[in-house]
Structure formats: C-alpha cells, structure tokens
Design an enzyme around this catalytic site. Structure first.
Site: not given
Ligand code: PLP
Ligand code: COI
Length: 341
Positions: A82, A184, A220
C-alpha cells in the site's frame, strides 16, 4: 529482554519516544542501504517538498507479543504494497517491499524493550513514512526523499477501549472521486483536522464521512473503515474507490467468511439504510474494532440495538477472532504473521 518500566495497561494512543528508528535516503535515483539511528530529529531544507506541498505518505502497523512469548507483526507485506501505491500516486519513488519488511523487523528488534507484554492491552505501533526532502518551489515532485520507520507503544485509539462510541455525520468531505482518499497520504489527514476538532468539541469521538459526489453513501471515518452487521447477521462493509483499502477490513472479510461462516457483502452502503443495521464498528490498525453505539446526523440519532455498553455479538466474535490470530491464540491463515523474535 527486560521491558521498559511503562504502565502498559494505562497508556493511550500517544507518542512515546523509543530507542531506535530506521532511515534511508533516496538520492541520484536510488535508495541508500539504510541504517538504524538514535537521532529522532529530521533535518531538511526549509523548501523541502513535504513542507511546501505536503509530499508525504505513511503506513501504520503493529507488533504484538503472542501468548507463547513471540513478537510478531500482522501482514506487513500489505502495508509495504500500500505504501508503494501511495507513493506512486504522489510521484514518489517506491520503497521496495522486501526492504520495507526488513526495516520493520529491524525497528521491532531494536526496540524490543518497548513491545508491550502479552495481555497488557497495549501493542507496539510502527509508523513507516516517506517524504520529499529536497527543495521544490515550482509545483513538482522533489528529487530526494527520506524513508523512515519509528515505533511507539500504544494503548486503545479511543478512550474506554471496547466501549461503544458516538460519532457524527460530518459536514465536511474527506475525499473526492478520483482524488487521494484511497491512499495513505498526510494530506488526507491534514484536511480532516478541522472536522475532527469540531466533532470532539461537540462531544463526538469521530466523523462519519459520506461520499463527496452525492452525500448519500457511507465512506469511512478519519482513520478507520466501517463494518455493519445486519439483523440477520450478515457483515456489510462499504466499497468505494475513495476510501483507504484497510488491511484490517480485508482481513476481517476473510475471517468472517472462513472462520465464522458469515455471509459478507462488500458494496455501496447508503446512509439511508444505516438505521436498519444491528451493529456498527470501525476497523483499522489503530482502531482494531471499535464499536459504534450511536450515529448523530444533524440532530437525528441512530441508536444501534447493540447499545452503548458493549460490542454487539457479531462484532465481538470478529474482534475475538482477529485479535486471537494476532496474539497467537488462533491459527492464522498462511502468510499473515511475520515472526520477528
Ligand atoms: N481508513 C483510514 C482513513 C485510515 O487512516 C486507516 C488506518 O490505517 C484505516 C482506514 C484502516 O486501515 P488499516 O486497517 O490498514 O490500518
Ligand atoms: C492506523 O490505523 O494505523 C492509522 O494510521 C490511523 C490513524 C488515524 C492513527
């Protein structure tokens, strides 16, 4: 390994400086070999691409101590991939997957004293990030970049841990169609700050963002994807090109189908149907699965039958199975767990 004297059970989601961080610089079209350093300060040009035009992307993953005392990471290959996708969208060089995983392993090994013990409720949050470090004044990509990884022990993202939270439907949009919502990038979080500060001032824990084009579909929150459970126990999760492809959500979809035998629908979710769901939760690395008890839309309250005291029963099963896999209590699917030590 002697652990640091930290009150693990009572730390929140904050920054605690650890001993070592990883740094690699991109110059002349290539990454250098990378190194661990004690220096937590970053020195860059006043005109660096990241400072002027927000050319920065990041990742987030965790290291866990398992029931049998190992230290492991959860699916770091997906974070590596990612980050490559995020970097490409912002015209930044890719940091290769094997090197990303190696940097994560090095950082966890170098900070083992900060990996919270099994059962403490805390974990080691790992933050890989990359930014344009060389000067740019006309709008264009930087020529030089820095990739870094640091780690910090963390507790629950939302105060109260597994207690259901109340969120509001935001008046602001998070991501445009064909924009950067699916990567991200720091810029997605900078523009959410006013919305989150406003939500907190009004007493809400988070924002539910709707799709910017029609404001009829659930996207989200600022830092997690949504999960819903129907009254007949199906897992429903929004599908959109402008949300982050959460690794936790993708893992939970698999867990729901393969471990719990649930039916799963990944599809557009209209805000109009939210009131009919039985359970709601937020999922992400930081959020793990945080139950949502109530959603407020300009004074109209949606209260989920699961209530404000506990997670709903299906959410709880998902939570127990996912954290069971991460902490080594339940056998993981092939390739999900990277053993560090
Ligand atoms: N959505 C957003 C905007 C995020 O910042 C995060 C955090 O990483 C997620 C979703 C969840 O992603 P993940 O499950 O890969 O941590
Ligand atoms: C994560 O879940 O790793 C994120 O980057 C989300 C952030 C809002 C702390």
């Amino acid at each position: 390994m002697e652990k640091k004297n930290i009150d693990w059970a009572n730390i929140g989601f904050g920054y605690i400086k650890t001993d070592k961080r990883y740094v690699s610089n991109f110059k002349g079209g290539q990454w250098d070999e990378g190194t661990l350093t004690d220096d937590d300060k970053v020195v860059i040009s006043e005109c660096a691409g990241v400072l002027q035009y927000a050319q920065t992307v990041f990742e987030g993953l965790k290291a866990y101590t398992t029931e049998d005392g190992k230290v492991v990471c959860f699916r770091p290959d997906l974070n590596a991939q990612r980050m490559i996708d995020s970097a490409q969208r912002l015209e930044m060089p890719a940091f290769p997957e094997e090197r990303f995983i190696d940097a994560v392993v090095q950082i966890v090994k170098a900070n083992l004293a900060y990996v919270p013990p099994y059962g403490s409720g805390a974990t080691l949050y790992i933050r890989p990030y990359m930014f344009g470090s060389s000067p740019v004044i006309g709008v264009k990509p930087a020529e030089e970049y820095q990739f870094r990884v640091f780690a910090t022990p963390v507790g629950p993202y939302f105060k109260g841990g597994a207690k259901p939270i109340t969120i509001k439907v935001s008046d602001f949009d998070r991501a445009a169609p064909h924009g950067t919502g699916n990567i991200k990038a720091g810029l997605n979080y900078a523009m959410s700050l006013h919305a989150i500060v406003t939500a907190h001032e009004e007493g809400y824990s988070e924002n539910m963002y709707l799709d910017a084009a029609t404001r009829t579909k659930v996207e989200e929150t600022g830092g997690a994807n949504f999960l819903f459970v129907t009254k007949d126990n199906k897992l429903v999760t929004p599908k959109s090109d402008s949300i982050l492809p959460s690794i936790t959500r993708r893992s939970l979809v698999y867990v729901a189908k393969e471990y719990l035998g649930l039916e799963v629908e990944e599809r557009e979710v209209f805000f109009e149907e939210v009131k009919d769901f039985a359970e709601c939760g937020l999922c992400g690395t930081a959020a793990v699965i945080s139950p949502v008890g109530k959603i407020v839309d300009h004074g109209n309250e949606i209260c989920f039958p699961s209530g404000m005291d506990e997670m709903g029963p299906v959410t709880k099963k998902l939570y127990d199975t996912l954290t069971g896999i991460q902490m080594g209590r339940i056998e993981a699917p092939e390739g999900w767990i990277k053993v560090i030590e």
